[in-house]
Each structure stands twice: as structure tokens, then as C-alpha cells.
Motif scaffolding. Structure first.
Motif, PDB file in Angstrom:
ATOM      1  N   ALA A 237       0.865  -1.174   0.000  1.00  0.00           N
ATOM      2  CA  ALA A 237       0.000   0.000   0.000  1.00  0.00           C
ATOM      3  C   ALA A 237       0.901   1.224   0.000  1.00  0.00           C
ATOM      4  O   ALA A 237       1.997   1.191   0.574  1.00  0.00           O
ATOM      5  CB  ALA A 237      -0.917   0.003   1.220  1.00  0.00           C
ATOM      6  N   GLN A 241       0.484   1.869   6.367  1.00  0.00           N
ATOM      7  CA  GLN A 241       0.758   0.451   6.573  1.00  0.00           C
ATOM      8  C   GLN A 241       0.821   0.167   8.071  1.00  0.00           C
ATOM      9  O   GLN A 241       1.678   0.697   8.766  1.00  0.00           O
ATOM     10  CB  GLN A 241       2.089   0.052   5.917  1.00  0.00           C
ATOM     11  N   ILE A 279      -3.003  -4.825   4.357  1.00  0.00           N
ATOM     12  CA  ILE A 279      -3.008  -3.415   3.964  1.00  0.00           C
ATOM     13  C   ILE A 279      -3.493  -3.220   2.540  1.00  0.00           C
ATOM     14  O   ILE A 279      -3.741  -2.085   2.124  1.00  0.00           O
ATOM     15  CB  ILE A 279      -1.617  -2.792   4.145  1.00  0.00           C
ATOM     16  N   ASP A 280      -3.637  -4.323   1.773  1.00  0.00           N
ATOM     17  CA  ASP A 280      -4.191  -4.205   0.429  1.00  0.00           C
ATOM     18  C   ASP A 280      -5.558  -4.886   0.326  1.00  0.00           C
ATOM     19  O   ASP A 280      -5.938  -5.399  -0.727  1.00  0.00           O
ATOM     20  CB  ASP A 280      -3.223  -4.746  -0.620  1.00  0.00           C
ATOM     21  N   ALA A 281      -6.288  -4.896   1.444  1.00  0.00           N
ATOM     22  CA  ALA A 281      -7.704  -5.274   1.476  1.00  0.00           C
ATOM     23  C   ALA A 281      -7.951  -6.735   1.140  1.00  0.00           C
ATOM     24  O   ALA A 281      -8.766  -7.074   0.291  1.00  0.00           O
ATOM     25  CB  ALA A 281      -8.517  -4.363   0.557  1.00  0.00           C
ATOM     26  N   GLN A 318      -8.264  -0.133   2.892  1.00  0.00           N
ATOM     27  CA  GLN A 318      -7.363  -1.152   3.430  1.00  0.00           C
ATOM     28  C   GLN A 318      -7.791  -1.511   4.846  1.00  0.00           C
ATOM     29  O   GLN A 318      -8.639  -0.845   5.451  1.00  0.00           O
ATOM     30  CB  GLN A 318      -5.931  -0.619   3.428  1.00  0.00           C
TER      31      GLN A 318
END
Length: 775
Positions: A237, A241, A279-281, A318
Motif C-alpha cells: 500500500a 501500513q 493493507i491491500d484489502a 485497506q
């Protein structure tokens, strides 16, 4: 020194007087300047003039600031140092005019020196804001009632952060030593809105589970810190983070009255699993024994949380907080980027079957008709209030409690819908089986201040004064208010008043005429500021802060943003933030840490917004889709110190039975920070902004590490007195946790240390403390 000081004070004082501020600095500056000129010319009258001015300052300071140590220091210490030098120079000035010198000036200089020395010693002595007048006793843990595991981010789904353990107690905590250190191998690489370690580990049996800022998971031996396995989700991300916590589910245990429990038996593999938010869903299920993804969860162990969301630009959506494990459900909200534009990713909250990863329900704040995936070709409602912080769960009531944020962007709400206003900055109670709303309680109406609810609600049964209890929910807020709500009905237990608040005049905006104030609970750090509340390390930056304050509009906690420069206090960081609270059920004490940072802001017409503005943390935010962007700046002196008087961060104990403050103490020193970012390297306990979670134990101890200096501390939870501290290799923003090793029977206190927010010092430490072995 006198001439330069006088010039500064006279010029600054003249401008302050022009702004309608205090008239003290102008004549004090003139007198100081004149005395300097006379001293330069070897005239004893210069010393006498400054002496007279110093006496006036001694009279004025307590009138302006009261008898409060730090405000008096900022007003008088520089003048005291000048007075000492002038007194020492006075005999020489007399000799220069042919008059015998006398010893009285040296005696006066000695007295001033003693006063300055006493003041200097007092720099290092902690000063309670509120002292406890009754000392609560300690109730020992009953045999067999000791806590066995730390299974949730807040220890329980009620978020109590309380451990029924007393091996480490007030009598022996001074003997705590570092037992082991582990390294995750994942050092956060930036400060501010970048990577930050804010994790509280989980403990299940003889294993700890830790997640790093970048979402890696490490399993550690509970007695040695030795790594058992490590998993890298390879997430990325551009900002924000962090991983505050993991989820844990044991399919083989009768964990609770299940919400939507599956009837089929779980397979042997992954019967115990860790739920990792990334953090990237993504949401990933890992086998606790091996760290391998659970093949029966989603697609080979992964659920893509971007499904149904529409366009999700990198960094716009995120996971930063712990997932909630509610029976056989894993429930997630998500952080949505603030202030870039309207129509950002949806604020939907979703519940998945913890074993299969199947979507069980969705709560879309903008469309009650969508209860699972959106219809083909549609998305969840974009730009709606989100839930970025931790949720709570009451298994007996089968209810999940959602602390919501506000619809984007933060500082202009003219484009928000009625549903946005209905659910923003609220506690929303939903049925755990269906996600249907049971009740809503709003803590800020039509939020224009970024006063989203940042903290996990505390679920706690408080004494009702009649021998029974009331099912309560305590919610701390960024604006320094604490709401005590009946978690069955959503009605206040502690009185709440709707009070008129200032109204703004930004074109296209609307304003709530009133806001809720929790008058039945203490307010913390949110008093309306006045010019006399301004502070600085010296009289010079205090004068500049007074000028800054008089040049802004400040009408209390709900000062609306405008086209002019205004002061919001507390600012958008708080007040209270994501660390939430801890509680001791043996005393009914709830422990609250806060920060006191103001925010200077103003609205910027669309045509005047600079190209490329982002303002992820501070600076200009574009708020695209609205007529205005906004400027956000911390309310700091030129030296980088908060402009209002200390403390800048405290720890407080509130008796939930009486709803009164029991004690309040400043937390943190300037040892690892200071003016202009220069470390003062002195443990002056002024009380610095705090960010992190606390933990209480049944032995009467309260542990906390979320300070700007590099320490893990233990307080006497009955009085707030600091009784132990241990230097950390870097600062910490993480919540301490504790457990008894099932192998050795030893109690450990564990904290993750990756770096304090304001510090460039970073690390990858997990540290465990224990009492020394008996010989």
C-alpha cells in the motif's frame, strides 16, 4: 541579552495588543529594552529598572496563569535568568559610576539562583493533575480463575484489556527483567502516515502470534521468543501500513453462542486459525500450527475484500484494525482514505463465515436493501461512513457494536446524504446473525471535524447502586467526551445534553444547531482555550503562541471550519484515539489515555487549491467533488511544541460506579523528543501525547507503552503513581499484553516496539518481561 529580549517582547507585544491580546508584553519589552540600553551604558539605573519590571512580572504571572507550575515557568524562567545576570552585574555598574559596590546584590543573586535551582529540580518531579483521595484495595485472583489465553486484540470481544493475573504485582514489579527479545525482521520504514507498528500480540497456549506493519505474521514460542513460523502475505500500500491485531478462531471449542454457526464439522487441518487483515484489502486465514493458508477459506485461504466495492485506488481502502471474531463469524470494516474526494470506496461492514469465507451478511450504511453482495453491475454505496477501528461483540445479546467514521471528505459535508448523517460518527448496534441495525447513538451530528469514533467500545456491566448491574457500553471520542450507553437499548446511562454550538458560514454547508455533550461523565482535555492558556518553552515562543491564538477563531470544541483560520481543540487526532480503554472489574476503574493536540484549519476555494495536494496527514487536502479543499496544521509553536499549556497527554482513572475522575497524571517525558525535533535527553515528566492501548491486571497494575519516550511503564492503578519503567530500544505505539506460560507457569508482560510516531528511530522488537527465577 536585555536589548534583544526587549526588542522581541516590545514588537511582539505591540502586535498582540493590536490583536486584542494581553498588554503585559509591550511595556515589559519596553522596560527590558530600556534597561538593556542603560546597562550597556554602565548605568546602575538599568539594573534597577529591570528589577522593577521583574517584580511586576512576578505579580502578573500568577494572575494570568494561576498557581500552575509549567505555565509559571514559561512566563518567569527567562526573566529569572536575566534577573540573576543583572543582579550579578549590579555591583560592577555601581563601581563604574564611582559608587561603592555593597554585598546586597550578591545576596539577591544568590536568592534568585536558589529559586532557579529549585525550579530546575521541579522540572523532573511528576505533578498529578488530579490525585486519588481514596486508595482501592487489591482483590487476589481466586485459585483456578487465572486467565489462560489472550485470544482477542482487546483480550476479550468486550475490549476490557484486563488480565486476571497477579503473579506480577505491586510488591515485585520492580524486579521485572527482560526475559527474551524477538525480531520480526520487518522494520517500519517511515514516520507519520507511513508504516507504524501498532500490534498487540495474541497468545494461545504456548504460542504468541504477532503481525507487523506490512502484514507479515510471526508465531513465537511463549517462553523463549523463538520463531516457529512466519507468513508473508506480500501486501503493499502507498500509505498507512499497519496491523493493529489479528483474529483467532478455534472450531474445536464451544467458543460462544454462535452467530450463524455452521453445522458441519471443521477439518482437522486449520481447526485453529489466525485471521489476518492486510493493507491491500484481503482477509487471510492461516493454520495456527503451520502458518499455511487454510485451503477451505475463500480462494485458497484468501477473501478479496475489494469485491463489490467498485474502483479502489491504491491506498484508498485497506485493513488497519483487528477483525472481530463473533462466534463463527469474522467481521471486518476498513479504513477509507480521508479527504481526497467524495465517492470514495464504500464504508460497508461485512461478516464472513470464519471457516468457509462465505459472505454471511453486509451492512451498507447507504442502502439497507443490500445485505450481501450488491446486485450485478452495482456496488456498495460509495463514500459512506466506515468502521476503521475495532468493533465489540456481546455473545449473550448476539449484538455487534460498530464505531463509525464520517462520510468523506471530513471538513465539508454539504454533499452528504441523510443516511450519511444518520450513521456517521455513531455507535451502531447490529444483529450478529443478520447485520440488521438494532439501534444507533450519534456522538457528533453532521461531523465537520473528523471526530469519527476511533476506539473500540468497552462493554461492561456497571453497578446500578441497587445490588445489580446495568449492561453498559463506554465509548471514548476524539473530542474528549466519554459516552456511557445502555448497550441493550442505546439510551444514555450517564446523562447526555444537546447543547447549542457555534454556527459557520461556509457557502453550501449546513450545520447542526446542537451537539451531544456527555455531562454525566468526565470530559478529558477538551476545555475551551483562552489566550492565558497559551504556553511555550520560553516567554518568547509563548508570546508567539498568544499571537497565533489571537489571530484565529476559537469557540470551543465544536468551532466550525471556515474560510478564516480557526482552531479546533482537540484536533482530529484527539482527544482519545484507537488505543481505546482498559478496565479493572475489581474496582470498576476505567483507564483512559489521551493526547492534547490542536488543529489550525481553514477552507480553500477549489480554484486556489495547489496542484498535487494530498494532505494525507497534514497540509492541504483536496476534497474533490466539493467546492472547497482544506488546510490542516498542527497548533504548534515555532519550536514545534504544542501551543497550549501542559500536559499534552495524560492517563486517567474513572470510577464507573460513581462516574467521577479518581486520578489523572501526565504520561511521558521529553527524553526522546523536544523543540525543533531535538532530543532533550532529560526525563522531564511534562506529559506528552499518547498513542496506544493500556492494560490492567488484577494485581493493581496498569501497563502502558504508547508514549513519545522509549519506555514501558507500570502504574499503581489505584493512584496513578508510576512504580516501574523499563527502557525500550525504540518507542512503542503498541498495547502491552500478558499471559502465564502453560509450560513454566511464569507470567510474562509482552510489548511490541517498532518506533514512536514522532521519532525516526525504528525497530522490529517483541520484548517479554518476567520476574527472575527463584534460586
Amino acid at each position: 541579552m536585555l536589548v534583544l529580549s526587549g526588542l522581541f517582547l516590545a514588537i511582539g507585544g505591540a502586535y498582540l495588543a493590536y490583536l486584542g491580546g494581553s498588554w503585559f508584553y509591550l511595556p515589559m519589552g519596553i522596560a527590558t529594552f530600556a534597561s538593556g540600553v542603560l546597562v550597556w551604558r554602565s548605568k546602575p539605573a538599568g539594573a534597577l529598572l529591570f528589577g522593577a519590571a521583574f517584580i511586576v512580572a512576578l505579580i502578573w504571572a500568577p494572575i494570568d496563569a494561576g498557581w500552575n507550575f509549567w505555565p509559571l515557568v514559561s512566563r518567569l524562567f527567562v526573566f529569572g535568568v536575566l534577573a540573576l545576570l543583572v543582579a550579578l552585574a549590579y555591583p560592577g555598574l555601581r563601581r563604574a559610576t564611582g559608587v561603592p559596590a555593597g554585598k546586597a546584590a550578591f545576596a539577591l543573586a544568590g536568592l534568585i539562583a536558589i529559586c532557579l535551582a529549585i525550579t530546575g529540580v521541579n522540572f523532573f518531579l511528576p505533578k498529578s493533575v488530579i490525585e486519588a483521595d481514596v486508595v482501592a484495595g487489591v482483590i487476589p485472583v481466586a485459585p483456578g480463575a487465572e486467565q489462560k489465553n489472550w485470544l482477542h486484540w482487546g483480550n476479550t470481544t468486550a475490549g476490557n484489556r484486563f488480565a486476571a493475573l497477579d503473579q506480577i504485582n505491586k510488591g515485585n514489579v520492580s524486579q521485572l527483567k527482560l526475559a527474551w527479545t524477538a525480531h520480526t525482521g520487518d522494520i517500519p520504514q517511515s514516520t507519520g502516515s507511513g508504516a507504524e507498528d501498532q500490534n498487540t500480540p495474541l497468545q494461545v497456549g504456548d504460542t504468541l502470534y504477532v503481525c507487523t506493519a506490512y502484514g507479515k505474521v510471526v508465531a513465537l514460542d511463549a517462553d523463549t521468543g523463538a520463531q516457529r513460523w512466519k507468513y508473508d502475505p506480500k501486501g503493499s500500500a502507498p500509505n498507512w501500513q499497519r496491523c493493529r491485531g489479528l483474529g483467532y478462531h478455534d472450531a474445536s471449542a464451544a467458543q460462544s453462542l454462535s452467530a450463524n454457526a455452521a453445522s458441519d464439522a471443521a477439518p482437522a487441518a486449520c481447526s485453529k486459525r489466525i485471521l489476518l487483515p492486510t493493507i491491500d484489502a484481503r482477509l487471510i486465514a492461516l493454520d495456527t500450527a503451520t502458518g499455511e493458508p487454510c485451503a477451505d477459506f475463500g480462494e485458497r485461504g484468501i477473501v478479496d475484500l475489494k469485491v463489490g466495492m467498485g474502483e479502489v485506488k491504491p491506498g484508498y481502502y485497506q485493513q488497519t484494525s483487528t477483525p472481530l471474531i463473533a462466534g463463527d463469524l469474522v467481521v471486518v470494516g476498513g479504513r477509507v482514505a480521508d479527504n481526497f474526494s467524495t465517492g470514495e470506496p464504500p464504508g460497508v461492514v461485512r461478516a464472513f463465515n470464519v471457516r468457509s469465507g462465505e459472505l454471511v451478511w453486509a451492512w451498507d450504511p447507504g442502502n439497507a436493501a443490500i445485505t450481501k453482495l450488491p446486485p450485478q453491475g452495482q456496488t456498495y454505496t460509495r463514500g459512506t461512513p466506515n468502521v476503521w477501528s475495532a468493533m465489540s461483540y456481546d455473545a449473550q445479546l448476539d449484538t455487534i457494536y460498530l464505531p463509525t467514521g464520517n462520510a468523506t471528505p471530513d471538513f465539508f459535508g454539504g454533499t452528504r446524504t441523510a443516511l450519511d448523517d444518520k450513521y456517521s460518527s455513531s455507535i451502531v448496534a447490529v444483529n450478529a446473525k443478520t447485520g440488521q441495525v438494532r439501534w444507533t447513538f450519534q456522538t457528533t451530528h453532521h461531523d465537520l471535524w473528523d471526530f469519527d469514533l476511533p476506539a473500540q467500545p468497552l462493554l461492561y456491566d456497571i453497578p446500578d447502586g441497587k445490588g445489580g448491574t446495568l449492561p453498559a457500553l463506554a465509548q471514548v471520542t476524539k473530542q474528549g467526551e466519554i459516552f456511557l450507553i445502555n448497550r441493550v437499548t442505546g439510551q444514555p446511562i450517564a446523562p447526555v445534553e444537546e447543547r447549542p454550538v457555534p454556527q459557520g458560514n461556509v457557502p453550501g454547508e449546513r450545520y447542526s444547531p446542537t451537539q451531544p455533550f456527555s455531562v454525566g461523565m468526565p470530559s478529558i482535555g477538551n476545555a475551551t482555550l483562552h489566550e492565558s492558556d497559551m504556553w511555550g518553552g520560553t516567554v518568547f515562543d509563548q508570546l508567539l503562541c498568544r499571537i497565533e491564538f489571537k489571530g484565529m477563531r476559537h469557540e470551543g470544541v465544536y468551532t466550525p471550519p471556515g474560510l478564516d483560520r480557526s482552531l479546533q481543540f482537540p484536533g482530529s487526532l484527539g482527544g482519545m484515539n484507537w488505543g481505546s480503554v482498559s478496565v479493572d472489574p475489581t474496582t470498576n476503574y476505567m483507564f483512559v489515555n489521551d493526547m492534547r493536540l490542536g488543529l489550525a484549519n481553514y477552507m480553500i476555494p477549489r480554484a486556489a487549491i495547489p496542484k498535487g495536494a494530498s494532505g494525507i496527514e497534514m497540509g492541504v487536502v483536496p476534497q474533490e467533488g466539493t467546492p472547497f479543499g482544506a488546510m490542516r496544521e498542527r497548533f504548534l509553536s515555532k519550536a514545534g511544541i504544542p501551543c497550549q499549556k501542559p500536559p499534552f497527554g495524560t492517563m486517567s482513572a474513572i470510577d464507573l460506579k460513581t462516574r467521577k475522575l479518581v486520578w489523572q497524571v501526565p504520561v511521558g517525558t521529553v527524553q526522546d523528543t523536544g523543540p525543533m525535533g531535538i532530543r532533550m535527553k532529560m526525563p522531564i515528566p511534562i506529559g506528552m501525547p499518547t498513542l496506544g492501548a493500556s492494560m490492567s491486571t488484577q494485581s493493581g497494575l496498569l501497563f502502558f507503552a504508547g508514549t513519545q519516550d522509549f519506555y514501558l511503564r507500570a502504574f499503581d492503578s489505584a493512584t496513578g503513581k508510576e512504580i516501574w519503567k523499563q527502557r525500550l530500544p525504540v518507542g512503542s505505539q503498541s498495547g502491552p499484553m500478558t499471559y502465564i506460560s502453560p509450560k513454566t507457569g511464569k507470567q510474562y508482560i509482552v510489548v511490541s516496539a517498532g518506533g514512536a510516531r514522532q521519532s525516526p528511530d525504528r525497530g522490529d522488537y517483541v520484548l517479554a518481561y518476567a520476574l527472575p527465577d527463584k534460586k
